[in-house]
Enzyme design. Sequence first.
Site, PDB file in Angstrom:
ATOM      1  N   GLY A  36       0.783  -1.113   0.182  1.00  0.00           N
ATOM      2  CA  GLY A  36       0.027  -0.153  -0.098  1.00  0.00           C
ATOM      3  C   GLY A  36       0.912   1.226  -0.129  1.00  0.00           C
ATOM      4  O   GLY A  36       1.995   1.234  -0.013  1.00  0.00           O
ATOM      5  N   ALA A  74      -6.131  -6.549   4.144  1.00  0.00           N
ATOM      6  CA  ALA A  74      -4.572  -6.955   4.274  1.00  0.00           C
ATOM      7  C   ALA A  74      -4.227  -8.302   3.761  1.00  0.00           C
ATOM      8  O   ALA A  74      -4.275  -9.191   4.718  1.00  0.00           O
ATOM      9  CB  ALA A  74      -4.418  -6.455   5.712  1.00  0.00           C
ATOM     10  N   THR A 117     -12.084 -13.714  -3.375  1.00  0.00           N
ATOM     11  CA  THR A 117     -11.792 -13.706  -4.841  1.00  0.00           C
ATOM     12  C   THR A 117     -12.399 -14.765  -5.633  1.00  0.00           C
ATOM     13  O   THR A 117     -12.829 -15.842  -5.088  1.00  0.00           O
ATOM     14  CB  THR A 117     -10.182 -13.663  -4.759  1.00  0.00           C
ATOM     15  OG1 THR A 117      -9.870 -13.915  -6.305  1.00  0.00           O
ATOM     16  CG2 THR A 117      -9.656 -15.030  -3.972  1.00  0.00           C
ATOM     17  N   TYR A 141      -2.886 -18.565  -3.941  1.00  0.00           N
ATOM     18  CA  TYR A 141      -3.781 -17.422  -3.505  1.00  0.00           C
ATOM     19  C   TYR A 141      -5.053 -17.753  -3.177  1.00  0.00           C
ATOM     20  O   TYR A 141      -5.722 -17.425  -2.142  1.00  0.00           O
ATOM     21  CB  TYR A 141      -3.517 -16.195  -4.646  1.00  0.00           C
ATOM     22  CG  TYR A 141      -4.545 -15.073  -4.515  1.00  0.00           C
ATOM     23  CD1 TYR A 141      -4.457 -14.339  -3.445  1.00  0.00           C
ATOM     24  CD2 TYR A 141      -5.472 -14.856  -5.450  1.00  0.00           C
ATOM     25  CE1 TYR A 141      -5.277 -13.218  -3.018  1.00  0.00           C
ATOM     26  CE2 TYR A 141      -6.287 -13.878  -5.399  1.00  0.00           C
ATOM     27  CZ  TYR A 141      -6.031 -12.841  -4.141  1.00  0.00           C
ATOM     28  OH  TYR A 141      -7.147 -12.085  -4.136  1.00  0.00           O
ATOM     29  N   LYS A 145      -7.463 -17.720   0.498  1.00  0.00           N
ATOM     30  CA  LYS A 145      -8.464 -17.038   0.663  1.00  0.00           C
ATOM     31  C   LYS A 145      -9.462 -17.735   0.852  1.00  0.00           C
ATOM     32  O   LYS A 145     -10.279 -17.456   1.992  1.00  0.00           O
ATOM     33  CB  LYS A 145      -8.817 -16.111  -0.653  1.00  0.00           C
ATOM     34  CG  LYS A 145      -7.742 -14.891  -0.988  1.00  0.00           C
ATOM     35  CD  LYS A 145      -8.354 -13.823  -0.420  1.00  0.00           C
ATOM     36  CE  LYS A 145      -7.386 -12.672  -0.392  1.00  0.00           C
ATOM     37  NZ  LYS A 145      -7.712 -11.331   0.030  1.00  0.00           N
ATOM     38  N   ASN A 170     -12.631  -9.288 -11.721  1.00  0.00           N
ATOM     39  CA  ASN A 170     -11.634  -8.522 -12.078  1.00  0.00           C
ATOM     40  C   ASN A 170     -11.860  -7.063 -11.551  1.00  0.00           C
ATOM     41  O   ASN A 170     -12.421  -6.053 -12.606  1.00  0.00           O
ATOM     42  CB  ASN A 170     -11.164  -8.772 -13.558  1.00  0.00           C
ATOM     43  CG  ASN A 170     -10.643 -10.083 -13.582  1.00  0.00           C
ATOM     44  OD1 ASN A 170     -11.347 -11.150 -13.694  1.00  0.00           O
ATOM     45  ND2 ASN A 170      -9.491 -10.177 -14.157  1.00  0.00           N
ATOM     46  N   ILE A 207      -0.639 -10.825 -25.482  1.00  0.00           N
ATOM     47  CA  ILE A 207      -2.021 -11.361 -25.505  1.00  0.00           C
ATOM     48  C   ILE A 207      -1.466 -13.008 -24.825  1.00  0.00           C
ATOM     49  O   ILE A 207      -0.890 -13.751 -25.695  1.00  0.00           O
ATOM     50  CB  ILE A 207      -2.887 -11.400 -26.642  1.00  0.00           C
ATOM     51  CG1 ILE A 207      -3.311 -10.166 -27.073  1.00  0.00           C
ATOM     52  CG2 ILE A 207      -4.103 -12.547 -26.448  1.00  0.00           C
ATOM     53  CD1 ILE A 207      -3.897  -9.831 -28.259  1.00  0.00           C
ATOM     54  N   ARG A 282      -0.597 -18.224 -20.301  1.00  0.00           N
ATOM     55  CA  ARG A 282      -0.081 -17.995 -18.760  1.00  0.00           C
ATOM     56  C   ARG A 282      -0.503 -19.194 -18.116  1.00  0.00           C
ATOM     57  O   ARG A 282      -1.781 -19.378 -18.168  1.00  0.00           O
ATOM     58  CB  ARG A 282      -0.609 -16.549 -18.355  1.00  0.00           C
ATOM     59  CG  ARG A 282       0.116 -16.231 -17.142  1.00  0.00           C
ATOM     60  CD  ARG A 282      -0.184 -14.913 -16.674  1.00  0.00           C
ATOM     61  NE  ARG A 282      -1.730 -14.534 -16.398  1.00  0.00           N
ATOM     62  CZ  ARG A 282      -2.261 -13.445 -15.559  1.00  0.00           C
ATOM     63  NH1 ARG A 282      -1.549 -12.385 -15.559  1.00  0.00           N
ATOM     64  NH2 ARG A 282      -3.366 -13.631 -15.169  1.00  0.00           N
TER      65      ARG A 282
HETATM   66  N1  UFG Z   1      -3.660 -10.962 -19.705  1.00  0.00           N
HETATM   67  C1  UFG Z   1      -2.948 -11.020 -20.983  1.00  0.00           C
HETATM   68  N2  UFG Z   1      -1.503 -10.192 -20.995  1.00  0.00           N
HETATM   69  C2  UFG Z   1      -1.379  -9.424 -19.940  1.00  0.00           C
HETATM   70  C3  UFG Z   1      -2.055  -9.652 -18.633  1.00  0.00           C
HETATM   71  C4  UFG Z   1      -3.045 -10.256 -18.563  1.00  0.00           C
HETATM   72  O1  UFG Z   1      -3.174 -11.460 -21.834  1.00  0.00           O
HETATM   73  O2  UFG Z   1      -0.111  -8.874 -20.142  1.00  0.00           O
HETATM   74  C5  UFG Z   1      -4.818 -11.773 -19.802  1.00  0.00           C
HETATM   75  C6  UFG Z   1      -4.812 -12.864 -18.655  1.00  0.00           C
HETATM   76  O3  UFG Z   1      -4.144 -14.056 -19.281  1.00  0.00           O
HETATM   77  C7  UFG Z   1      -6.133 -13.020 -18.397  1.00  0.00           C
HETATM   78  C8  UFG Z   1      -6.670 -11.939 -18.465  1.00  0.00           C
HETATM   79  O4  UFG Z   1      -5.777 -10.955 -19.310  1.00  0.00           O
HETATM   80  O5  UFG Z   1      -6.896 -13.869 -19.160  1.00  0.00           O
HETATM   81  C9  UFG Z   1      -6.875 -10.968 -17.026  1.00  0.00           C
HETATM   82  O6  UFG Z   1      -5.704 -11.044 -16.247  1.00  0.00           O
HETATM   83  P1  UFG Z   1      -5.194 -10.389 -15.023  1.00  0.00           P
HETATM   84  O7  UFG Z   1      -3.912 -10.711 -14.587  1.00  0.00           O
HETATM   85  O8  UFG Z   1      -5.746  -8.879 -15.214  1.00  0.00           O
HETATM   86  O9  UFG Z   1      -6.087 -10.859 -14.274  1.00  0.00           O
HETATM   87  P2  UFG Z   1      -6.781 -12.376 -13.667  1.00  0.00           P
HETATM   88  O10 UFG Z   1      -8.119 -12.883 -14.359  1.00  0.00           O
HETATM   89  O11 UFG Z   1      -5.568 -13.413 -13.872  1.00  0.00           O
HETATM   90  O12 UFG Z   1      -6.926 -12.193 -12.200  1.00  0.00           O
HETATM   91  C10 UFG Z   1      -7.885 -11.569 -11.357  1.00  0.00           C
HETATM   92  C11 UFG Z   1      -7.456 -11.144 -10.057  1.00  0.00           C
HETATM   93  C12 UFG Z   1      -6.999 -12.081  -8.959  1.00  0.00           C
HETATM   94  C13 UFG Z   1      -7.793 -12.934  -9.020  1.00  0.00           C
HETATM   95  C14 UFG Z   1      -8.188 -13.575 -10.433  1.00  0.00           C
HETATM   96  C15 UFG Z   1      -9.252 -14.692 -10.247  1.00  0.00           C
HETATM   97  O13 UFG Z   1      -6.445  -9.861 -10.529  1.00  0.00           O
HETATM   98  O14 UFG Z   1      -6.528 -11.350  -7.774  1.00  0.00           O
HETATM   99  O15 UFG Z   1      -8.616 -12.888 -11.209  1.00  0.00           O
HETATM  100  O16 UFG Z   1      -8.878 -15.800 -11.150  1.00  0.00           O
HETATM  101  F1  UFG Z   1      -7.252 -14.161  -8.361  1.00  0.00           F
END
Ligand code: UFG
Length: 330
Positions: A36, A74, A117, A141, A145, A170, A207, A282
């Site tokens: 933070g 937190a 989450t 993670y 939770k 998200n 992507i 990923r």
């Molecule tokens: N993505 C890309 N390129 C990037 C970053 C992300 O293609 O550079 C894609 C990811 O693969 C995913 C989507 O964009 O498909 C969203 O990714 P984020 O990392 O923004 O978010 P997530 O869906 O992975 O994660 C979110 C929250 C987490 C939570 C999760 C639940 O940020 O805290 O949803 O699955 F745990």
Amino acid sequence: MAILVLGGAGYIGSHTVYELVDAGRDVVIVDNLQTGFKAAVHPKARFYQVDIRDRKALDEVFEKESIDGVIHFAASSQVGESMSDPLKYYDNNMYGTMVLLQSMVAHNVGKIVFSSTAATYGEPERVPILESDRTCPTNCYGETKLSMEKMMAWVSKAHGLRFVALRYFNACGAHTSGKIGEAHSPETHLIPLILQVPNGQRAKISIFGDDYATKDGTCIRDYIHVTDLAQAHILALDYLMKGGENNVFNLGNGVGFTVKEVIDCARRVTGHPIPAETCPRRAGDPAQLIASSVKAKEVLGWKPRFDDLDTIMSTAWGWHKSHPHGFEEV
Ligand code: UFG
């Protein structure tokens, strides 16, 4: 009586404090400033730089302040990091919550709204996801939770504490004042990373995978504005204050966007071409996560105001354009 916000200097925590202060609530913040920022602390809140794992320091806050209810943000929240350093998540998230609950029980503070989450579900069996659907986290993670939710349920049985767990999808966007917004280091989230391109900090966006079983092959997510999440915490607290029983709510808009659609939206909003390149998937990304938030609407009376992705993106762009280095001064 005051509301204690743990993690109130973080992204969702700081936005919740802004809404609480606007609603006329007296707010106390505890944050160790590990992720933070002091600059995100609302000037009208009383701030304690305390780690929730420090029982003595936490007890002192409960003794000094007259706390009516707790909102708990937190925690460590990076999926990738939780896989490479799981014990950090057991320490900060599980142990930290255990110490917090010990201190709450000792000080007869019996109401807590908790930041959970969509990662508690893992790979969903169907979308939109209901709160009653299977929880089977695919990363540490989400596992911590879910365990924190269960810890609260057992403490509730033994000591009568009541809790609401809010499972966010998200989180994105920024406060319309432009004073606070998203700032992570390192940044891993899609929208802030996309906006680094028009901000001149990144040449293109990656992507992660275009071979998913979705309409354009990229992952689908349910993007929800941080101020709408913040409002849900206030409603959840009021629900507990009125005697509501333990409950779990999903928070999302109920609409899914592919990664390509989110990039197109950013192109429209910023007027920048935003080059993109397809990279391998990923690890651990579910193809689709979309919330059913019917329960939060019916039981809490939650009404998300930002249900349009372009508007959400505009608030994020307003913040990142004016704060290219987040809260850090360079
Ligand atoms: N993505 C890309 N390129 C990037 C970053 C992300 O293609 O550079 C894609 C990811 O693969 C995913 C989507 O964009 O498909 C969203 O990714 P984020 O990392 O923004 O978010 P997530 O869906 O992975 O994660 C979110 C929250 C987490 C939570 C999760 C639940 O940020 O805290 O949803 O699955 F745990």
